[in-house]
Design an enzyme around this catalytic site. Structure first.
Site, PDB file in Angstrom:
ATOM      1  N   HIS A 368      35.216 -12.761  -8.203  1.00  0.00           N
ATOM      2  CA  HIS A 368      34.458 -12.739  -9.454  1.00  0.00           C
ATOM      3  C   HIS A 368      33.476 -11.578  -9.490  1.00  0.00           C
ATOM      4  CE1 HIS A 368      31.020 -14.572 -11.975  1.00  0.00           C
ATOM      5  NE2 HIS A 368      31.858 -13.946 -12.766  1.00  0.00           N
ATOM      6  N   ARG A 511      45.063 -15.382 -21.260  1.00  0.00           N
ATOM      7  CA  ARG A 511      45.905 -15.911 -20.192  1.00  0.00           C
ATOM      8  C   ARG A 511      45.444 -17.319 -19.857  1.00  0.00           C
ATOM      9  NH1 ARG A 511      45.788 -12.572 -14.740  1.00  0.00           N
ATOM     10  NH2 ARG A 511      43.669 -13.449 -14.639  1.00  0.00           N
ATOM     11  N   GLU A 610      55.007 -10.787 -13.181  1.00  0.00           N
ATOM     12  CA  GLU A 610      54.233 -10.393 -12.007  1.00  0.00           C
ATOM     13  C   GLU A 610      54.856 -10.837 -10.695  1.00  0.00           C
ATOM     14  OE1 GLU A 610      50.297 -12.081 -12.396  1.00  0.00           O
ATOM     15  OE2 GLU A 610      51.068 -13.807 -13.482  1.00  0.00           O
ATOM     16  N   ASN A 633      49.371  -5.410 -10.810  1.00  0.00           N
ATOM     17  CA  ASN A 633      48.709  -5.638  -9.513  1.00  0.00           C
ATOM     18  C   ASN A 633      49.503  -6.616  -8.657  1.00  0.00           C
ATOM     19  OD1 ASN A 633      46.789  -4.091 -10.758  1.00  0.00           O
ATOM     20  ND2 ASN A 633      45.260  -5.695 -10.908  1.00  0.00           N
ATOM     21  N   ASP A 634      49.772  -7.795  -9.213  1.00  0.00           N
ATOM     22  CA  ASP A 634      50.526  -8.791  -8.448  1.00  0.00           C
ATOM     23  C   ASP A 634      51.982  -8.375  -8.266  1.00  0.00           C
ATOM     24  OD1 ASP A 634      48.899 -10.808  -7.471  1.00  0.00           O
ATOM     25  OD2 ASP A 634      48.777 -11.824  -9.399  1.00  0.00           O
ATOM     26  N   CYS A 681      49.190  -4.777 -18.164  1.00  0.00           N
ATOM     27  CA  CYS A 681      47.749  -5.035 -18.122  1.00  0.00           C
ATOM     28  C   CYS A 681      47.168  -4.960 -16.718  1.00  0.00           C
ATOM     29  CB  CYS A 681      47.438  -6.400 -18.739  1.00  0.00           C
ATOM     30  SG  CYS A 681      48.234  -7.783 -17.905  1.00  0.00           S
TER      31      CYS A 681
END
Length: 765
Positions: A368, A511, A610, A633-634, A681
């Site tokens: 976070h 999401r 992803e 990213n994933d 994204c």
């Protein structure tokens, strides 16, 4: 060595070196224990000196200790150089007969014929060589070699950490001022920060006390004694409270605690350190940890258990010391906040105008605090596990948020390079402000919508100020992370409504809850051996439809009268999984129509691509939903089997890997084959060079962090779509990520936007 003794010997060696106080102590313990365990006459360590590249005779049992630190050899010299250069063991029964043998005068090794050397390697870097020798001519057996290799592998991490800590300690002592120390972590938020550290530590944590000098020795000693008396009174009160319930042996433990607080015991040792100028908290921490290390190495189980008592007593004293010093903290004008595990509340304590950088010893780029830092544009390094942060209080450091590095005591040349990068960033940011109201359009009139990734209310103004045309990813888990319980449907509706209204009529893609992996809610912990391949994303919410239904109901209620909501489903890996999620969304929609008595518009639903399975089923997904969006990213992480938050393998997480680019092209082709728009994204979308390739592939939308949006707009307004496709064709024939990245950086230079090339600072010893 007998096999049955190996594990026990190894355990003891590792335990002792882990409790050694500094690098030299680590080496001295290692050579002593290895020689004893293997029954050899000599054990020595040669460490590589980074600035010179030479192998320094650093510790020994059996050779002349007077030459430790005074003798060295070139990286390719002698048998030790052979081991380091070849990065493999060398086992000889007649060492002096080997062509590479080099006699080092004075250290006394000429009497020893048998030689076994193994490299000490940490994160692909040779740190040094571990050697055993003896007079008798014999070849060490396989068990001996295997044991020494195992010891070396265990020692490598301890030596690397001790070297990192030692570089700070040595510099504190006023020696070797010319040396720079670099610490490696994970890039959390891009940018360069140069500032003064402010260490933030958890309460009563003995291992996280910053080292500093006290202002007034007599005052500090008096303060420490007051805290000791307070703890003594607590102990006496505890004894009185439980006097009738404690047996004599347990009552005696209270007396033991009180004796430990006497001037001739722990308290006296701390007082002596304060008298030498240390502040009370640091002195206490050092004394307690030293005693803990002593207890932990004892073989007697009863005595080992006493370590718990010492730790408890130390924490009680520390709590009093910290409570009395809990006033408002003053932060430097250019503060780099450093802590074991930073949180959003810790950031809030620093005046925004003072905060220029963040370093968290633990955590990942998806933590976070990292998400918050990116939204605020604060350069951040996460997971800097080897950084001896408690020794950096008030010291100037350089933070490289592009590459995940922290530099302490940089040379003038290194400092100058980073200062130039920082000043260039400031100039670039000012120059990009003029692009806010201009469309993102190539030189041959191809339009590319640029959207943003958001998660916090603070992202709204920043995104609109950068000229965002929509939201490609709103992380709904962020409001969940900020609470101590699941937010209610109404609480969620209000949060989502603010996002939708702020961007209306532009689309906002929300999401559904994506927790698991490295994102765990404090009130809904998910503990797994392999969390990235476990219960995360849609898998969690499908198993808990009560959470999923409440969330999508809140989204659709928030969308009433606006009509700019898009819902996106994370971690979808199969058609049945997708169909189950869609069925729940339709059910929530039907319930709301009955409940509210109005015909709510059902939002467009899309799938995040992803995981590799989604790449190969993209066309089947596209038949069932309104759009596809790649989470690069994933997807990169799963395609390459690399944990992108792990500093040990950060260098093989390669977004430009040919397999990644081929997968990205397949997804967009398959999505378009079904007439669906395809967006992306992940971080790749915000990379100016990658944006050229994604545009050429045919992506319909690029969604990124607001900070990167102007940079991407600049590059796409500077190039034609024809040239972009030419570059893509060339790139798709290449076989390595490094080759592709270098090629695209040159393309940026050729396009006239060289200021967008990602800064790279060469290592300067």
């Amino acid at each position: 060595m007998m096999r049955k003794n190996m594990l026990e010997s190894l355990r003891r060696i590792v335990q002792e070196v882990n409790t050694a106080g500094n690098l030299q102590a680590v080496l001295d313990v290692a050579v002593l224990r290895v020689r004893r365990a293997m029954g050899t006459e000599v054990c020595s360590v040669y460490l590589r000196e980074p600035s010179l590249g030479r192998l320094v005779f650093s510790a020994t049992q059996g050779l002349n200790k007077d030459f430790v630190g005074k003798v060295s050899m070139a990286a390719n010299e002698g048998l030790v150089g052979q081991v380091a250069g070849r990065e493999e063991p060398l086992n000889l029964e007649h060492a002096e007969a080997h062509a590479a043998f080099l006699l080092m005068p004075g250290i006394g090794e000429e009497r020893f014929s048998s030689f076994l050397g193994v490299p000490i390697i940490h994160q692909r870097q040779v740190l040094g060589v571990l050697v055993v020798q003896q007079q008798e001519r014999r070849r060490f057996n396989e068990d001996d070699e295997a044991f020494l290799v195992t010891v070396s592998a265990q020692l490598a991490g301890v030596i690397a950490h001790a070297q990192a800590t030692g570089s700070i300690v040595t510099l504190e002592a006023g020696q070797e001022k010319h040396r720079s120390a670099r610490f490696r972590g994970v890039a959390g938020a891009p940018g360069i920060a140069i500032g003064e550290t402010a260490i933030i530590t958890p309460f009563a944590d003995l291992y996280a006390v910053p080292m500093r000098r006290c202002k007034d020795i007599d005052e500090e000693r008096d303060f420490f004694r007051e805290c000791i008396e307070a703890v003594k009174e607590d102990m006496r009160a505890l004894g009185r409270k439980f006097s009738r319930r404690l047996v004599p042996q347990e009552q005696a433990l209270i007396d033991v605690y009180l004796h430990m607080l006497d001037d001739n015991a722990l308290a006296g040792e701390v007082d002596a350190r304060i008298s030498r100028g240390e502040w009370a908290q640091g002195a206490l921490s050092k004394v307690i940890i030293q005693h803990l290390r002593t207890f932990e190495t004892m073989s007697d189980e009863y005595l080992k258990e006493r370590a718990t008592d010492v730790k408890d007593l130390g924490r009680r004293i520390l709590a009093y010391l910290q409570s009395a010093n809990s006033g408002p903290k003053e932060y430097p004008a250019r503060t780099i906040l450093v802590g074991e595990e930073l949180t959003a509340s810790m950031l809030a304590e620093v005046p925004p105008e003072n905060l220029v950088g963040l370093v968290s010893i633990r955590g990942s780029s998806n933590s976070h605090v990292a998400i918050l830092a990116r939204s605020m544009g604060i350069p951040t390094v996460m997971g800097a596990v080897d950084l001896p942060f408690t020794q950096l209080e008030g010291r100037e450091i350089i933070l490289d948020g592009y590459n995940g590095h922290v530099y302490f005591n940089p040379s003038a040349e290194l400092y100058g390079r980073f200062q130039a990068i920082y000043e260039g960033e400031q100039q670039l940011s000012k120059g990009l402000e003029a692009l806010k109201d201009l469309p993102c359009i190539t030189t041959d009139d191809v339009r590319m919508p640029l959207w943003v990734n958001t998660g916090l209310q603070a992202d709204i103004a920043r995104s609109l100020d950068r000229g965002a045309e929509g939201v490609g990813l709103y992380r709904t888990e962020v409001p969940f992370l900020l609470r101590e319980r699941f937010p209610s449907e109404e609480e969620q509706r209000q949060i989502y409504r603010e996002q939708l209204q702020a961007f209306a009529p532009m689309p906002v893609t929300m999401r559904t809850l994506d927790v698991g992996g490295d994102k765990s809610l404090p009130y809904f912990p998910i503990e797994e051996d392999n969390p990235f391949l476990g219960w995360r994303g849609i898998r969690v919410t499908l198993d808990h439809p009560e959470i999923f239904l409440v969330q999508v109901r809140a989204m659709m209620k928030a969308n009433a009268g606006l009509g700019n909501l898009q819902i996106m489903l994370p971690m979808i890996s199969s058609v049945p999984e997708l169909e189950e999620a869609l069925e729940l969304i339709y059910r929530a929609h039907d319930e709301l129509i009955v409940e509210l008595g109005v015909d709510l518009e059902i939002p467009v639903v899309g799938v995040m691509v992803e995981v590799p399975a989604a790449v190969y089923q993209a066309r089947e997904f596209a038949k069932r939903v309104g759009f596809l969006s790649v989470g690069s990213n994933d997807l990169t992480q799963y395609l390459l089997a690399v944990d992108r938050n792990n500093a040990r393998v950060a260098d093989i997480y390669q977004a430009y890997h040919p397999a990644v680019l081929q997968a990205l092209q397949k997804v967009v082709d398959d999505g378009h084959a079904e007439g669906r728009k395809v967006s992306i994204c992940g971080e790749l979308a915000g990379d100016p060079a990658a944006a050229i390739l994604l545009t050429a592939m045919g992506y319909d939308v690029l969604s990124m962090n607001a900070t990167n949006l102007p940079r991407v707009k600049l590059v796409l307004r500077s190039i034609s779509s024809v040239r972009a496709r030419e570059l893509l064709r060339e790139v798709m024939t290449m076989e390595s990520a490094h080759q592709i990245q270098a090629f695209m950086e040159q393309a940026l230079i050729d396009t006239g936007v060289q200021q967008l090339v990602r800064p790279q600072v060469a290592e300067i010893a």
